[in-house]
Scaffold this motif. Structure first.
Motif, PDB file in Angstrom:
ATOM      1  N   SER A  52       0.823  -1.211   0.000  1.00  0.00           N
ATOM      2  CA  SER A  52       0.000   0.000   0.000  1.00  0.00           C
ATOM      3  C   SER A  52       0.857   1.262   0.000  1.00  0.00           C
ATOM      4  CB  SER A  52      -0.940   0.003   1.209  1.00  0.00           C
ATOM      5  OG  SER A  52      -0.237   0.136   2.416  1.00  0.00           O
ATOM      6  N   VAL A  53       1.976   1.236   0.724  1.00  0.00           N
ATOM      7  CA  VAL A  53       2.889   2.385   0.725  1.00  0.00           C
ATOM      8  C   VAL A  53       3.427   2.624  -0.678  1.00  0.00           C
ATOM      9  CG1 VAL A  53       5.136   3.201   1.519  1.00  0.00           C
ATOM     10  CG2 VAL A  53       3.524   2.220   3.153  1.00  0.00           C
ATOM     11  N   GLU A  54       3.823   1.540  -1.352  1.00  0.00           N
ATOM     12  CA  GLU A  54       4.345   1.668  -2.715  1.00  0.00           C
ATOM     13  C   GLU A  54       3.291   2.259  -3.644  1.00  0.00           C
ATOM     14  OE1 GLU A  54       5.604  -2.246  -3.714  1.00  0.00           O
ATOM     15  OE2 GLU A  54       7.399  -2.187  -2.449  1.00  0.00           O
ATOM     16  N   LEU A  55       2.052   1.831  -3.465  1.00  0.00           N
ATOM     17  CA  LEU A  55       0.984   2.329  -4.330  1.00  0.00           C
ATOM     18  C   LEU A  55       0.672   3.793  -4.050  1.00  0.00           C
ATOM     19  CD1 LEU A  55      -1.472  -0.700  -4.454  1.00  0.00           C
ATOM     20  CD2 LEU A  55      -0.071   0.195  -6.305  1.00  0.00           C
ATOM     21  N   HIS A  56       0.691   4.179  -2.791  1.00  0.00           N
ATOM     22  CA  HIS A  56       0.457   5.589  -2.472  1.00  0.00           C
ATOM     23  C   HIS A  56       1.557   6.475  -3.056  1.00  0.00           C
ATOM     24  CE1 HIS A  56      -3.134   5.626  -0.011  1.00  0.00           C
ATOM     25  NE2 HIS A  56      -2.702   4.566   0.652  1.00  0.00           N
ATOM     26  N   GLU A  57       2.756   5.914  -3.189  1.00  0.00           N
ATOM     27  CA  GLU A  57       3.850   6.671  -3.800  1.00  0.00           C
ATOM     28  C   GLU A  57       3.640   6.848  -5.296  1.00  0.00           C
ATOM     29  OE1 GLU A  57       7.292   4.462  -2.661  1.00  0.00           O
ATOM     30  OE2 GLU A  57       7.390   5.350  -0.650  1.00  0.00           O
ATOM     31  N   LYS A  58       2.769   6.013  -5.870  1.00  0.00           N
ATOM     32  CA  LYS A  58       2.450   6.126  -7.293  1.00  0.00           C
ATOM     33  C   LYS A  58       1.245   7.035  -7.512  1.00  0.00           C
ATOM     34  CE  LYS A  58       3.830   1.375  -8.568  1.00  0.00           C
ATOM     35  NZ  LYS A  58       4.685   1.601  -9.737  1.00  0.00           N
ATOM     36  N   ASN A  59       0.829   7.768  -6.479  1.00  0.00           N
ATOM     37  CA  ASN A  59      -0.448   8.466  -6.548  1.00  0.00           C
ATOM     38  C   ASN A  59      -0.590   9.446  -7.699  1.00  0.00           C
ATOM     39  OD1 ASN A  59       1.030  10.691  -5.691  1.00  0.00           O
ATOM     40  ND2 ASN A  59       0.313  10.584  -3.587  1.00  0.00           N
ATOM     41  N   SER A  60       0.506   9.937  -8.215  1.00  0.00           N
ATOM     42  CA  SER A  60       0.415  10.915  -9.316  1.00  0.00           C
ATOM     43  C   SER A  60      -0.116  10.270 -10.589  1.00  0.00           C
ATOM     44  CB  SER A  60       1.776  11.539  -9.589  1.00  0.00           C
ATOM     45  OG  SER A  60       2.711  10.552  -9.943  1.00  0.00           O
ATOM     46  N   THR A  61       0.190   8.985 -10.772  1.00  0.00           N
ATOM     47  CA  THR A  61      -0.286   8.294 -11.976  1.00  0.00           C
ATOM     48  C   THR A  61      -1.569   7.517 -11.726  1.00  0.00           C
ATOM     49  OG1 THR A  61       1.140   6.411 -11.457  1.00  0.00           O
ATOM     50  CG2 THR A  61       2.018   8.071 -12.961  1.00  0.00           C
TER      51      THR A  61
END
Length: 215
Positions: free
Chosen positions: A202-211
């Protein structure tokens, strides 16, 4: 039409802890950020069979699933459309199925035993997670679940485990283990193991939040 969602495929052996992992993972997001579609809700109905026929019927082969509808509904979510599907209750007469409303979201979780085996579904996945457990551990969990939640007797559970569950796992799921981005071995009932893995993703995905348009 919305942007293509980021698609995470989650599969694992029976008794590997998929349900707990999914609950833990989903808790890291708001309801409009992630959605789940489960292969289990696409079983071809077998509720007209007798008890003995139901015991012998193999639910653990790819043809037990309405594969075409499963794929069609995933694509419908891609197109920003809401999917309505009646919940599958595993022929338990004590459970009344609910109508599921599966809404499109930036993150789509596709869960099920055959999601890697179904080529057309596997090709849609951006990230693959494989949950596994030692056979003795998985069997103990399966017994607890099926005896209590699904109303099966122990003889039925053991018959299906030996003749259906294990052979299906070895033929349709295990060969894809090495292809997965993350393998989680869950031999304990310590929720911390599962929660830490869910939190990491989930942390990794939140870091992708711009895309992914996740706020």
């Amino acid at each position: 039409m919305m942007n293509k969602p980021y698609v995470i495929g989650i599969a694992g052996s029976s008794g590997s802890g998929k349900t707990f992992f999914l609950k833990s993972f989903l808790n890291h997001f708001k309801s409009d950020q992630v959605t789940l579609i489960s292969q289990d809700d696409y079983y071809i109905p077998a509720n007209t069979k007798t008890r003995e026929e139901n015991r012998l019927y193999n639910f653990d082969i790819p043809t037990s699933i309405n594969r075409a509808d499963f794929y069609k509904d995933i694509k419908q979510l891609f197109e920003g459309q809401t999917v309505f599907r009646e919940e599958y209750t595993f022929n338990n007469p004590d459970l009344k199925p609910q109508m599921l409303e599966i809404k499109p979201a930036p993150i789509l979780i596709v869960e099920g035993l055959f999601i890697f085996h179904y080529t057309e579904v596997n090709e849609l996945l951006d990230y693959r997670i494989f949950l596994d457990a030692d056979e003795s551990v998985a069997l103990d969990r399966r017994l607890r679940r099926d005896l209590i939640e699904r109303g099966y007797d122990e003889e039925d559970v053991m018959y299906k485990w030996t003749n259906h569950v294990v052979p299906s796992y070895q033929e349709y799921l295990l060969p894809h283990k090495e292809e997965c981005d993350l393998v989680i071995i869950n031999n304990t009932d310590d929720p911390k193991v599962i929660d830490e893995a869910a939190n990491k993703i989930s942390v990794e995905l939140h870091e992708k939040n711009s895309t992914l348009n996740i706020i």
